[in-house]
Design a protein around this motif. Structure first.
Motif, PDB file in Angstrom:
ATOM      1  N   ILE A 177       0.778  -0.999   0.174  1.00 27.87           N
ATOM      2  CA  ILE A 177      -0.038  -0.257  -0.122  1.00 27.87           C
ATOM      3  C   ILE A 177       0.801   1.459  -0.056  1.00 27.87           C
ATOM      4  N   GLY A 178       2.371   1.306   1.105  1.00 26.55           N
ATOM      5  CA  GLY A 178       2.848   2.535   1.043  1.00 26.55           C
ATOM      6  C   GLY A 178       3.864   2.816  -0.170  1.00 26.55           C
ATOM      7  N   ARG A 179       3.423   1.531  -1.012  1.00 24.74           N
ATOM      8  CA  ARG A 179       4.453   1.725  -1.942  1.00 24.74           C
ATOM      9  C   ARG A 179       4.135   2.655  -2.781  1.00 24.74           C
ATOM     10  N   GLN A 180       2.122   2.286  -3.178  1.00 23.43           N
ATOM     11  CA  GLN A 180       1.741   2.776  -4.319  1.00 23.43           C
ATOM     12  C   GLN A 180       1.149   4.333  -4.156  1.00 23.43           C
ATOM     13  N   LEU A 181       1.370   4.438  -2.369  1.00 21.83           N
ATOM     14  CA  LEU A 181       1.205   5.648  -2.195  1.00 21.83           C
ATOM     15  C   LEU A 181       1.778   6.287  -2.780  1.00 21.83           C
ATOM     16  N   THR A 182       3.146   6.493  -2.167  1.00 22.53           N
ATOM     17  CA  THR A 182       4.719   7.210  -2.589  1.00 22.53           C
ATOM     18  C   THR A 182       4.195   7.111  -4.339  1.00 22.53           C
ATOM     19  N   ASP A 183       4.910   6.120  -4.891  1.00 26.15           N
ATOM     20  CA  ASP A 183       4.261   6.342  -6.538  1.00 26.15           C
ATOM     21  C   ASP A 183       3.757   7.923  -7.370  1.00 26.15           C
TER      22      ASP A 183
ATOM     23  N   THR B 293     -10.366   4.394   2.700  1.00 30.81           N
ATOM     24  CA  THR B 293     -10.950   2.842   3.104  1.00 30.81           C
ATOM     25  C   THR B 293     -11.497   3.002   3.837  1.00 30.81           C
ATOM     26  N   VAL B 294     -11.707   1.275   4.194  1.00 30.95           N
ATOM     27  CA  VAL B 294     -12.660   1.184   5.231  1.00 30.95           C
ATOM     28  C   VAL B 294     -12.162   0.048   6.826  1.00 30.95           C
ATOM     29  N   SER B 295     -13.410   0.530   7.648  1.00 31.28           N
ATOM     30  CA  SER B 295     -12.583   0.254   9.056  1.00 31.28           C
ATOM     31  C   SER B 295     -11.544  -1.877   9.038  1.00 31.28           C
ATOM     32  N   PRO B 296     -12.242  -2.616   8.409  1.00 34.15           N
ATOM     33  CA  PRO B 296     -11.820  -3.565   8.173  1.00 34.15           C
ATOM     34  C   PRO B 296     -10.054  -3.103   7.948  1.00 34.15           C
ATOM     35  N   LEU B 297     -10.026  -2.805   6.411  1.00 35.09           N
ATOM     36  CA  LEU B 297      -8.500  -1.714   6.726  1.00 35.09           C
ATOM     37  C   LEU B 297      -7.497  -1.170   7.071  1.00 35.09           C
ATOM     38  N   LEU B 298      -8.028  -0.469   7.587  1.00 30.85           N
ATOM     39  CA  LEU B 298      -7.265   0.779   8.209  1.00 30.85           C
ATOM     40  C   LEU B 298      -6.587   0.185   8.617  1.00 30.85           C
ATOM     41  N   PRO B 299      -5.609  -0.752   9.500  1.00 27.55           N
ATOM     42  CA  PRO B 299      -5.097  -1.350  10.311  1.00 27.55           C
ATOM     43  C   PRO B 299      -3.884  -1.458   9.235  1.00 27.55           C
ATOM     44  N   GLY B 300      -3.859  -1.419   8.431  1.00 26.97           N
ATOM     45  CA  GLY B 300      -2.920  -1.853   7.177  1.00 26.97           C
ATOM     46  C   GLY B 300      -2.658  -0.682   6.707  1.00 26.97           C
ATOM     47  N   ALA B 301      -4.050   0.707   6.620  1.00 28.48           N
ATOM     48  CA  ALA B 301      -3.726   1.127   5.359  1.00 28.48           C
ATOM     49  C   ALA B 301      -3.300   2.780   6.232  1.00 28.48           C
ATOM     50  N   ALA B 302      -2.963   2.767   7.581  1.00 33.12           N
ATOM     51  CA  ALA B 302      -3.184   3.475   8.830  1.00 33.12           C
ATOM     52  C   ALA B 302      -1.842   3.392   8.707  1.00 33.12           C
ATOM     53  N   GLN B 303      -0.641   2.258   8.890  1.00 32.29           N
ATOM     54  CA  GLN B 303       0.519   2.046   8.584  1.00 32.29           C
ATOM     55  C   GLN B 303       1.228   2.584   7.364  1.00 32.29           C
ATOM     56  N   ALA B 304       0.089   2.339   6.853  1.00 35.41           N
ATOM     57  CA  ALA B 304       1.003   2.743   5.454  1.00 35.41           C
ATOM     58  C   ALA B 304       0.976   4.376   5.601  1.00 35.41           C
ATOM     59  N   ALA B 305       0.092   5.283   5.521  1.00 36.92           N
ATOM     60  CA  ALA B 305      -0.410   6.029   5.634  1.00 36.92           C
ATOM     61  C   ALA B 305       0.872   7.130   6.621  1.00 36.92           C
ATOM     62  N   ALA B 306       1.181   6.323   7.650  1.00 36.99           N
ATOM     63  CA  ALA B 306       1.942   7.105   8.644  1.00 36.99           C
ATOM     64  C   ALA B 306       3.317   6.951   8.202  1.00 36.99           C
ATOM     65  N   ALA B 307       3.354   5.785   7.472  1.00 36.09           N
ATOM     66  CA  ALA B 307       4.927   5.481   6.493  1.00 36.09           C
ATOM     67  C   ALA B 307       5.097   7.147   5.143  1.00 36.09           C
ATOM     68  N   ARG B 308       3.833   7.118   4.975  1.00 31.14           N
ATOM     69  CA  ARG B 308       4.169   8.511   3.714  1.00 31.14           C
ATOM     70  C   ARG B 308       3.345   9.706   3.852  1.00 31.14           C
ATOM     71  N   GLY B 309       3.755   9.719   5.445  1.00 26.14           N
ATOM     72  CA  GLY B 309       3.310  11.124   6.401  1.00 26.14           C
ATOM     73  C   GLY B 309       2.348  11.835   5.572  1.00 26.14           C
ATOM     74  N   ILE B 310       1.051  10.354   5.829  1.00 24.85           N
ATOM     75  CA  ILE B 310      -0.097  11.463   5.119  1.00 24.85           C
ATOM     76  C   ILE B 310      -0.710  11.564   7.260  1.00 24.85           C
ATOM     77  N   PRO B 311      -1.512  12.744   7.422  1.00 18.89           N
ATOM     78  CA  PRO B 311      -1.901  12.229   8.014  1.00 18.89           C
ATOM     79  C   PRO B 311      -3.678  12.417   8.214  1.00 18.89           C
ATOM     80  N   ASP B 312      -3.877  11.577   9.690  1.00 18.49           N
ATOM     81  CA  ASP B 312      -4.975  11.034  10.252  1.00 18.49           C
ATOM     82  C   ASP B 312      -6.232  12.164   9.866  1.00 18.49           C
ATOM     83  N   ASP B 313      -6.222  12.504   9.304  1.00 17.27           N
ATOM     84  CA  ASP B 313      -7.127  13.489   8.945  1.00 17.27           C
ATOM     85  C   ASP B 313      -7.408  13.372   7.540  1.00 17.27           C
ATOM     86  N   HIS B 314      -6.706  13.147   6.968  1.00 23.04           N
ATOM     87  CA  HIS B 314      -7.008  13.160   5.065  1.00 23.04           C
ATOM     88  C   HIS B 314      -6.772  11.082   5.635  1.00 23.04           C
ATOM     89  N   VAL B 315      -6.761  10.771   6.115  1.00 18.14           N
ATOM     90  CA  VAL B 315      -7.572   8.528   5.661  1.00 18.14           C
ATOM     91  C   VAL B 315      -8.945   8.945   6.132  1.00 18.14           C
TER      92      VAL B 315
END
Length: 526
Positions: free
Chosen positions: A106-112, A120-142
């Motif tokens: 997820i993170g690679r695609q966000l960056t590229d 996203t949806v809540s069942p996928l949030l753990p992975g999405a949040a981890q990828a967003a954080a690594a990308r520097g995307i704040p919580d209010d942008h998720v």
């Protein structure tokens, strides 16, 4: 060169939003656009359009518009349509992410893709949040569609009541979507598809795929994949059919939804055809509403197609395409009973095809009877991509200066214009319709300290479906078995990318230039 036998179609010079929703009649506005398969909840076209415009307004209020990329990580639920088309309505570009991706993927695609917002949806949030954080995307942008603490929800954005913005762009060149494809080889790359590309493929499909208003279409193929995005999410909407969404494939639930919602069209990949032909559970459900089953994403065997058609008393067709083709270039029209079900059908309107000898580069001769000699399939038409995002070298290898897309598939053609896929020049593996790049799995395998070398190819399983098989050279004194290799890879890739078979060998065959001789490995495996 072969031209489509079907009449050309006019491609309107408008946005995909205007094309799909701009001419809805009062009657159509009150008809059903979406049905949530698990719950049966219905969404009308009027409600869908209203939500799309409200979301576009909310995005515009946040400064999102032309030039921005918004990511969407979501299974097939009705809200996907709202968010996807809301992004496009705002003038932004949507990059759809595979729901099975790991946080790293997820993170690679966000960056590229240079995405700064993620739905996203809540069942996928753990992975999405981890990828967003690594990308520097704040919580209010998720934005979590169904709500989660610390994140905006879809209800929040729609509830702002903001009007859709006025946007201006050239639909022929503005990138509408950035789905990711491995192309003919290598790691996934962003495929730049314009509004015109998407519209063209919907227009072209209308001449071959006979969906009509009132049909109910099972949407089990993922919307994030270009097949589901164009043929289901866009084409079915344009035809004013009702889309019945399924978040994931489960055979009993699949059969129940088809029965209960009286689906008339089912778009599938070949593994589902195997289940429909062979599984005893199918006989327990009333599937008499089904008129057509249309297969894509990987080759469908003619005998398997016949078995499904005979068992369900329906028409079975198949088509061919690539993400780089928006995606459809060939299909068997539902009314063409004369076309062999083993073929991928004929060219769509406005599409040209060539079969090119891979050694000489010359077009092969098409005989008066039977199939032509085999060669690489080249395709040209208005559905051909703009190119790969930020990768001119890969674009140049795939798309030549005359507009021909080199598919990497080996095909033949008959005098009546029916094409057959007979082999693969490209390295890509199609597992259950998903793209699996051998280079990705090989890179994972080579990180194992006990593996000296590795190669991955596609081989056929007992049902004739392609699976990834690894050929592994171990280090001296290594203690490694097949299950350990499979487990190592499984921990590091999406579920569909797992290695399904392993063979230990002394040496990976390579050319003098160091290129893996995959054809030799496939011959050994089969």
């Amino acid at each position: 060169m072969v031209h489509s036998p079907l009449p050309d179609v006019e491609i309107p010079a408008v946005s995909i939003y205007e094309y799909l929703f701009g001419d809805l009649t009062e009657h159509e506005l009150d008809s059903i656009a979406l049905i949530d398969g698990p719950s049966g909840a219905e969404t009308t076209y009027r409600s869908l359009v209203g939500q799309i415009n409200l979301l576009a307004g909310a995005l515009a209020a946040r400064g999102i518009g032309v030039g921005d990329v918004v990511a969407l990580l979501c299974p097939n639920v009705p809200a996907f349509a709202t968010v996807f088309h809301g992004i496009l309505r705002s003038g932004a570009t949507a990059t759809t992410i595979n729901s099975l991706y790991t946080p790293e993927e997820i993170g690679r695609q966000l960056t590229d893709a240079d995405a700064h917002w993620l739905f996203t949806v809540s069942p996928l949030l753990p992975g999405a949040a981890q990828a967003a954080a690594a990308r520097g995307i704040p919580d209010d942008h998720v934005i979590v569609l169904d709500g989660a603490d610390g994140h905006p929800s879809l209800r929040d954005l729609l509830g702002e009541g903001r009007p859709a913005p006025e946007v201006s762009f050239d639909p022929a060149t503005h990138t509408a979507v950035l789905p990711y494809s491995s192309g003919t080889t290598g790691h996934p790359k962003g495929v730049r598809l314009s509004h015109r590309n998407l519209i063209a493929n919907v227009c072209q499909s209308s001449s071959s795929i006979g969906l009509v208003e009132g049909d109910r279409v099972l949407a089990v193929l993922p919307f994030f994949h270009i097949y589901g995005m164009t043929v289901l999410l866009n084409f079915a909407i344009k035809q004013r059919a009702a889309l019945v969404t399924m978040p994931k494939f489960d055979l009993p639930e699949f059969l129940r939804i088809v029965r209960d919602t009286r689906c008339t069209w089912i778009f599938i990949a070949p593994p589902i055809a195997v289940a429909l032909a062979k599984h005893p559970l199918v006989a327990e459900f009333d599937l008499s509403s089904v008129k057509v089953i249309f297969s894509g994403a990987a080759p469908l065997d003619g005998a398997l197609a016949k078995a499904v058609a005979d068992r369900l008393d329906c028409i079975v067709c198949q088509g061919y395409g690539m993400t780089e083709l928006s995606p459809v270039s060939h299909s068997i029209p539902v009314d063409r009973t004369d076309i062999d079900r083993s073929s991928i059908g004929i060219l769509l309107p406005g599409t040209e095809g060539r079969i090119v000898d891979v050694e000489s580069g010359a077009d092969v001769e098409i005989p008066d009877e039977g199939q032509s000699p085999a060669g690489e399939l080249w395709v040209r038409g208005p559905q051909v991509m703009q190119g790969y995002l930020g990768n001119d070298e890969a674009t140049g290898r795939t798309l030549d200066t005359d507009g021909w897309l080199h598919t990497g598939d080996i095909a033949t053609v008959t005098a009546n214009g029916s094409f057959y896929i007979v082999d693969r020049l490209k390295e890509l593996i199609k597992y259950k319709g998903y793209q699996v790049a051998p280079a990705v799995l090989e890179a994972v395998l080579l990180t194992h300290p006990q593996i000296a070398d590795a190669a991955v190819v596609g081989v056929l399983d007992a049902d004739g479906q392609e699976i990834p098989k690894a050929f592994v050279v171990v280090q001296p004194d290594a203690d490694l078995d097949e299950e350990a290799v499979k487990a190592y890879v499984a921990e590091r890739v999406a579920p569909y990318e797992k290695v399904r078979a392993v063979e230990f060998i002394d040496l990976v065959p390579k050319s003098t230039a160091g290129k893996i001789l995959r054809k030799d490995l496939r011959a050994r495996a089969n």
